[in-house]
Design a protein around this motif. Structure first.
Motif, mmCIF file in Angstrom:
data_model
loop_
_atom_site.group_PDB
_atom_site.id
_atom_site.type_symbol
_atom_site.label_atom_id
_atom_site.label_comp_id
_atom_site.label_asym_id
_atom_site.label_seq_id
_atom_site.Cartn_x
_atom_site.Cartn_y
_atom_site.Cartn_z
ATOM 1 N N UNK A 90 81.946 -50.876 -0.558
ATOM 2 C CA UNK A 90 82.420 -52.042 0.050
ATOM 3 C C UNK A 90 82.355 -52.066 1.463
ATOM 4 N N UNK A 91 83.049 -50.818 2.007
ATOM 5 C CA UNK A 91 83.151 -50.614 3.570
ATOM 6 C C UNK A 91 81.696 -49.974 4.068
ATOM 7 N N UNK A 92 80.723 -49.664 3.329
ATOM 8 C CA UNK A 92 79.451 -49.213 3.892
ATOM 9 C C UNK A 92 78.813 -50.203 4.784
ATOM 10 N N UNK A 93 78.474 -51.537 4.479
ATOM 11 C CA UNK A 93 77.942 -52.337 5.209
ATOM 12 C C UNK A 93 78.398 -52.532 6.682
ATOM 13 N N UNK A 94 79.667 -52.635 6.776
ATOM 14 C CA UNK A 94 80.317 -52.591 7.983
ATOM 15 C C UNK A 94 80.243 -51.397 8.767
ATOM 16 N N UNK A 95 80.422 -50.306 8.037
ATOM 17 C CA UNK A 95 80.067 -49.099 8.670
ATOM 18 C C UNK A 95 78.738 -48.909 9.545
ATOM 19 N N UNK A 96 77.769 -49.374 8.688
ATOM 20 C CA UNK A 96 76.471 -49.397 9.192
ATOM 21 C C UNK A 96 76.107 -50.430 10.296
ATOM 22 N N UNK A 97 76.643 -51.498 10.146
ATOM 23 C CA UNK A 97 76.855 -52.300 11.457
ATOM 24 C C UNK A 97 77.414 -51.937 12.709
ATOM 25 N N UNK A 98 78.658 -51.155 12.388
ATOM 26 C CA UNK A 98 79.448 -50.778 13.847
ATOM 27 C C UNK A 98 78.464 -49.273 13.999
ATOM 28 N N UNK A 99 78.005 -48.442 13.164
ATOM 29 C CA UNK A 99 77.421 -47.303 13.768
ATOM 30 C C UNK A 99 76.111 -47.752 14.461
ATOM 31 N N UNK A 100 75.385 -48.822 14.036
ATOM 32 C CA UNK A 100 74.389 -49.172 14.999
ATOM 33 C C UNK A 100 74.533 -49.614 16.278
ATOM 34 N N UNK A 101 75.752 -49.804 16.785
ATOM 35 C CA UNK A 101 76.053 -50.107 17.947
ATOM 36 C C UNK A 101 76.501 -48.891 18.835
ATOM 37 N N UNK A 102 76.243 -47.740 18.156
ATOM 38 C CA UNK A 102 76.495 -46.376 18.826
ATOM 39 C C UNK A 102 75.175 -45.692 18.769
ATOM 40 N N UNK A 103 75.094 -44.642 19.883
ATOM 41 C CA UNK A 103 73.825 -43.842 19.808
ATOM 42 C C UNK A 103 73.971 -42.814 18.474
ATOM 43 N N UNK A 104 72.824 -42.501 17.635
ATOM 44 C CA UNK A 104 73.124 -41.917 16.414
ATOM 45 C C UNK A 104 73.893 -40.737 16.750
ATOM 46 N N UNK A 105 73.604 -39.923 17.751
ATOM 47 C CA UNK A 105 74.377 -38.810 17.907
ATOM 48 C C UNK A 105 75.991 -38.832 18.129
ATOM 49 N N UNK A 106 76.319 -40.157 18.345
ATOM 50 C CA UNK A 106 77.758 -40.184 18.447
ATOM 51 C C UNK A 106 78.475 -40.936 17.020
#
Length: 178
Positions: A90-106
């Motif tokens: 359930x939390x995965x889509x939100x994490x993926x959306x938030x992660x896309x706002x950061x550089x991959x290395x972060x």
């Protein structure tokens, strides 16, 4: 008529007193829920709390890159997931959306695969936006950040200092922005 005026004034004072009491209870409940938000269902601390410093760790991500607390210079969003965990899915889509706002290395996603071989689907989802580490409960990142519940999230700054942490990603991001 004077009885009616007295009754209305008394009723107004009682309503005002009730409103003040309700606001006080709501404030107390918010503080209480914030304190509980970083605890697992059994009451244990789900992850290191804000201000704590994680011990040094070093491991290798699935893409072969080094993952180490000593390499952190910018805040890193860390998410812990476990295969077979409904809350993690359930939390995965939100994490993926938030992660896309950061550089991959972060962004660091840790898949805690205790049974072995079940991390594949989660790893595939996470790899485009995050460095992924697959480990068991005794793995270096899980042990260093003391992750005890899944999913759990943290924002880790330089030196392994926890800038924000909790069971809800939105809460971690909000604490980080504050």
């Amino acid at each position: 008529m004077p009885y009616l005026v007295t009754f209305v004034i008394l009723l107004g004072v009682l309503c005002l007193l009730n409103l003040m009491l309700t606001v006080g209870v709501i404030r107390r409940l918010r503080k209480h829920s914030e304190a509980l938000a970083s605890r697992s269902a059994d009451g244990r601390q789900a992850i290191l709390t804000e201000g704590s410093v994680a011990p040094p760790y070093t491991t290798v991500a699935t893409d072969g890159s080094a993952v180490s607390s000593e390499l952190i210079t910018e805040p890193v969003l860390v998410g812990f997931f476990s295969p077979g965990c409904d809350a993690c899915h359930e939390a995965m889509p939100g994490f993926l959306d938030m992660a896309a706002k950061f550089p991959r290395e972060q962004v660091l996603a840790v898949v805690v695969d205790q049974k072995g071989g079940l991390a594949g689907p989660q790893r595939e989802q996470l790899e485009p936006v995050a460095r992924v580490v697959v480990e068991d409960m005794d793995g270096p990142v899980t042990s260093a950040l003391r992750a005890q519940a899944f999913p759990v999230f943290a924002l880790v700054g330089g030196g392994g200092r926890i800038l924000a942490s909790g069971l809800r990603l939105g809460q971690v991001v909000a604490l980080a922005r504050a």
